[in-house]
Scaffold this motif. Structure first.
Motif, PDB file in Angstrom:
ATOM      1  N   LYS A 143       7.658  -5.822  -1.766  1.00  0.00           N
ATOM      2  CA  LYS A 143       8.958  -5.308  -2.221  1.00  0.00           C
ATOM      3  C   LYS A 143       9.125  -5.506  -3.726  1.00  0.00           C
ATOM      4  O   LYS A 143       9.619  -4.633  -4.421  1.00  0.00           O
ATOM      5  CB  LYS A 143      10.092  -5.985  -1.471  1.00  0.00           C
ATOM      6  CG  LYS A 143      10.260  -5.482  -0.067  1.00  0.00           C
ATOM      7  CD  LYS A 143      11.475  -6.077   0.599  1.00  0.00           C
ATOM      8  CE  LYS A 143      11.576  -5.561   2.016  1.00  0.00           C
ATOM      9  NZ  LYS A 143      12.746  -6.093   2.702  1.00  0.00           N
ATOM     10  N   GLN A 144       8.702  -6.662  -4.213  1.00  0.00           N
ATOM     11  CA  GLN A 144       8.814  -6.987  -5.643  1.00  0.00           C
ATOM     12  C   GLN A 144       7.947  -6.060  -6.494  1.00  0.00           C
ATOM     13  O   GLN A 144       8.360  -5.615  -7.551  1.00  0.00           O
ATOM     14  CB  GLN A 144       8.400  -8.444  -5.866  1.00  0.00           C
ATOM     15  CG  GLN A 144       8.163  -8.833  -7.303  1.00  0.00           C
ATOM     16  CD  GLN A 144       7.375 -10.139  -7.419  1.00  0.00           C
ATOM     17  OE1 GLN A 144       7.242 -10.893  -6.472  1.00  0.00           O
ATOM     18  NE2 GLN A 144       6.855 -10.405  -8.593  1.00  0.00           N
ATOM     19  N   THR A 145       6.739  -5.763  -6.025  1.00  0.00           N
ATOM     20  CA  THR A 145       5.792  -4.989  -6.823  1.00  0.00           C
ATOM     21  C   THR A 145       5.845  -3.489  -6.558  1.00  0.00           C
ATOM     22  O   THR A 145       5.456  -2.705  -7.422  1.00  0.00           O
ATOM     23  CB  THR A 145       4.357  -5.462  -6.549  1.00  0.00           C
ATOM     24  OG1 THR A 145       4.058  -5.244  -5.160  1.00  0.00           O
ATOM     25  CG2 THR A 145       4.172  -6.931  -6.903  1.00  0.00           C
ATOM     26  N   GLY A 146       6.248  -3.109  -5.354  1.00  0.00           N
ATOM     27  CA  GLY A 146       6.231  -1.698  -4.981  1.00  0.00           C
ATOM     28  C   GLY A 146       4.849  -1.199  -4.584  1.00  0.00           C
ATOM     29  O   GLY A 146       4.634   0.000  -4.425  1.00  0.00           O
ATOM     30  N   TRP A 147       3.906  -2.120  -4.413  1.00  0.00           N
ATOM     31  CA  TRP A 147       2.543  -1.730  -4.063  1.00  0.00           C
ATOM     32  C   TRP A 147       2.431  -1.445  -2.576  1.00  0.00           C
ATOM     33  O   TRP A 147       3.091  -2.051  -1.753  1.00  0.00           O
ATOM     34  CB  TRP A 147       1.547  -2.844  -4.387  1.00  0.00           C
ATOM     35  CG  TRP A 147       1.510  -3.296  -5.800  1.00  0.00           C
ATOM     36  CD1 TRP A 147       1.904  -2.601  -6.905  1.00  0.00           C
ATOM     37  CD2 TRP A 147       1.065  -4.561  -6.273  1.00  0.00           C
ATOM     38  NE1 TRP A 147       1.721  -3.349  -8.026  1.00  0.00           N
ATOM     39  CE2 TRP A 147       1.203  -4.567  -7.678  1.00  0.00           C
ATOM     40  CE3 TRP A 147       0.558  -5.686  -5.652  1.00  0.00           C
ATOM     41  CZ2 TRP A 147       0.857  -5.648  -8.460  1.00  0.00           C
ATOM     42  CZ3 TRP A 147       0.208  -6.773  -6.433  1.00  0.00           C
ATOM     43  CH2 TRP A 147       0.349  -6.743  -7.816  1.00  0.00           C
ATOM     44  N   SER A 148       1.493  -0.558  -2.258  1.00  0.00           N
ATOM     45  CA  SER A 148       1.144  -0.324  -0.861  1.00  0.00           C
ATOM     46  C   SER A 148       0.151  -1.405  -0.438  1.00  0.00           C
ATOM     47  O   SER A 148      -0.425  -2.110  -1.277  1.00  0.00           O
ATOM     48  CB  SER A 148       0.505   1.058  -0.699  1.00  0.00           C
ATOM     49  OG  SER A 148      -0.764   1.076  -1.347  1.00  0.00           O
ATOM     50  N   TYR A 149      -0.069  -1.498   0.867  1.00  0.00           N
ATOM     51  CA  TYR A 149      -1.045  -2.449   1.382  1.00  0.00           C
ATOM     52  C   TYR A 149      -2.432  -2.187   0.788  1.00  0.00           C
ATOM     53  O   TYR A 149      -3.142  -3.115   0.406  1.00  0.00           O
ATOM     54  CB  TYR A 149      -1.105  -2.393   2.913  1.00  0.00           C
ATOM     55  CG  TYR A 149      -2.249  -3.196   3.483  1.00  0.00           C
ATOM     56  CD1 TYR A 149      -2.200  -4.578   3.511  1.00  0.00           C
ATOM     57  CD2 TYR A 149      -3.398  -2.568   3.955  1.00  0.00           C
ATOM     58  CE1 TYR A 149      -3.260  -5.327   4.018  1.00  0.00           C
ATOM     59  CE2 TYR A 149      -4.452  -3.297   4.465  1.00  0.00           C
ATOM     60  CZ  TYR A 149      -4.377  -4.680   4.485  1.00  0.00           C
ATOM     61  OH  TYR A 149      -5.436  -5.406   4.973  1.00  0.00           O
ATOM     62  N   SER A 150      -2.814  -0.915   0.684  1.00  0.00           N
ATOM     63  CA  SER A 150      -4.154  -0.597   0.171  1.00  0.00           C
ATOM     64  C   SER A 150      -4.297  -1.020  -1.296  1.00  0.00           C
ATOM     65  O   SER A 150      -5.371  -1.459  -1.709  1.00  0.00           O
ATOM     66  CB  SER A 150      -4.482   0.883   0.351  1.00  0.00           C
ATOM     67  OG  SER A 150      -3.604   1.686  -0.382  1.00  0.00           O
ATOM     68  N   THR A 151      -3.237  -0.920  -2.084  1.00  0.00           N
ATOM     69  CA  THR A 151      -3.291  -1.371  -3.474  1.00  0.00           C
ATOM     70  C   THR A 151      -3.488  -2.880  -3.533  1.00  0.00           C
ATOM     71  O   THR A 151      -4.332  -3.379  -4.277  1.00  0.00           O
ATOM     72  CB  THR A 151      -2.001  -0.981  -4.225  1.00  0.00           C
ATOM     73  OG1 THR A 151      -1.877   0.443  -4.219  1.00  0.00           O
ATOM     74  CG2 THR A 151      -2.003  -1.497  -5.653  1.00  0.00           C
ATOM     75  N   THR A 152      -2.733  -3.605  -2.724  1.00  0.00           N
ATOM     76  CA  THR A 152      -2.856  -5.066  -2.695  1.00  0.00           C
ATOM     77  C   THR A 152      -4.265  -5.465  -2.272  1.00  0.00           C
ATOM     78  O   THR A 152      -4.887  -6.331  -2.895  1.00  0.00           O
ATOM     79  CB  THR A 152      -1.817  -5.674  -1.734  1.00  0.00           C
ATOM     80  OG1 THR A 152      -0.503  -5.304  -2.183  1.00  0.00           O
ATOM     81  CG2 THR A 152      -1.928  -7.190  -1.670  1.00  0.00           C
ATOM     82  N   ARG A 153      -4.787  -4.842  -1.244  1.00  0.00           N
ATOM     83  CA  ARG A 153      -6.138  -5.163  -0.755  1.00  0.00           C
ATOM     84  C   ARG A 153      -7.185  -4.837  -1.819  1.00  0.00           C
ATOM     85  O   ARG A 153      -8.102  -5.623  -2.050  1.00  0.00           O
ATOM     86  CB  ARG A 153      -6.423  -4.394   0.533  1.00  0.00           C
ATOM     87  CG  ARG A 153      -7.801  -4.707   1.091  1.00  0.00           C
ATOM     88  CD  ARG A 153      -7.791  -4.743   2.579  1.00  0.00           C
ATOM     89  NE  ARG A 153      -9.119  -4.945   3.092  1.00  0.00           N
ATOM     90  CZ  ARG A 153      -9.683  -6.138   3.283  1.00  0.00           C
ATOM     91  NH1 ARG A 153      -9.020  -7.225   2.987  1.00  0.00           N
ATOM     92  NH2 ARG A 153     -10.897  -6.244   3.755  1.00  0.00           N
ATOM     93  N   THR A 154      -7.060  -3.692  -2.478  1.00  0.00           N
ATOM     94  CA  THR A 154      -8.001  -3.321  -3.537  1.00  0.00           C
ATOM     95  C   THR A 154      -7.966  -4.330  -4.672  1.00  0.00           C
ATOM     96  O   THR A 154      -9.011  -4.739  -5.186  1.00  0.00           O
ATOM     97  CB  THR A 154      -7.687  -1.904  -4.070  1.00  0.00           C
ATOM     98  OG1 THR A 154      -7.839  -0.976  -2.986  1.00  0.00           O
ATOM     99  CG2 THR A 154      -8.612  -1.512  -5.208  1.00  0.00           C
TER     100      THR A 154
END
Length: 145
Positions: free
Chosen positions: A52-63
């Motif tokens: 929520k803080q970053t607005g990243w998707s799960y795939s972005t976080t995993r990458t």
């Protein structure tokens, strides 16, 4: 490593030669700060905590976690078939290096640095703030260490 075309240089953290920088980007620091606070977590747990803080998707976080593993600033461990990620760099040592680099490269400060501004940081425990103070008050040698 080449840019992945995301057009967000801070996420890819690719230098002008097309190589991935070894220093953590601001984006990677967000993940490191989280892992320093919580300890080892799966990519899903990291995403759930900072998504929520970053607005990243799960795939972005995993990458990002996988790239950080390549850079050896995060280590991956398998636990019961689940990939778990943990910070692989010392919080105090990395912050000291970043502060010293900023002081030298931006502020033209080559000697000891007063760390009193960092003692009230929520990022550091009292012991870590004292360790950072000692580290920053050391006179760097000619090799920049």
């Amino acid at each position: 490593m080449a840019c992945y075309g995301c057009n967000v240089c801070d996420i890819c953290n690719v230098d002008v030669t097309g190589r991935m920088s070894s220093a953590p980007s601001n984006t990677e620091l967000t993940i490191l700060k989280h892992l320093w606070t919580t300890g080892p977590q799966s990519a899903r747990e990291v995403q759930d905590a900072i998504g929520k803080q970053t607005g990243w998707s799960y795939s972005t976080t995993r990458t990002l976690l996988l790239r950080m593993t390549e850079k050896k600033i995060v280590r991956r461990q398998d636990s019961h078939g689940l990939a778990v990620f943990a910070a692989n760099v010392s919080k105090v040592a990395l912050m000291g290096e970043l502060i010293r680099g900023f002081a030298a490269n931006i502020l033209d400060i080559d000697g000891p640095i007063s760390a009193t501004a960092f003692t009230s940081s929520k990022l550091f425990s009292e012991e870590e703030a004292a360790e950072l103070t000692r580290l920053l008050e050391e006179v760097p040698n000619e090799e920049g260490e």
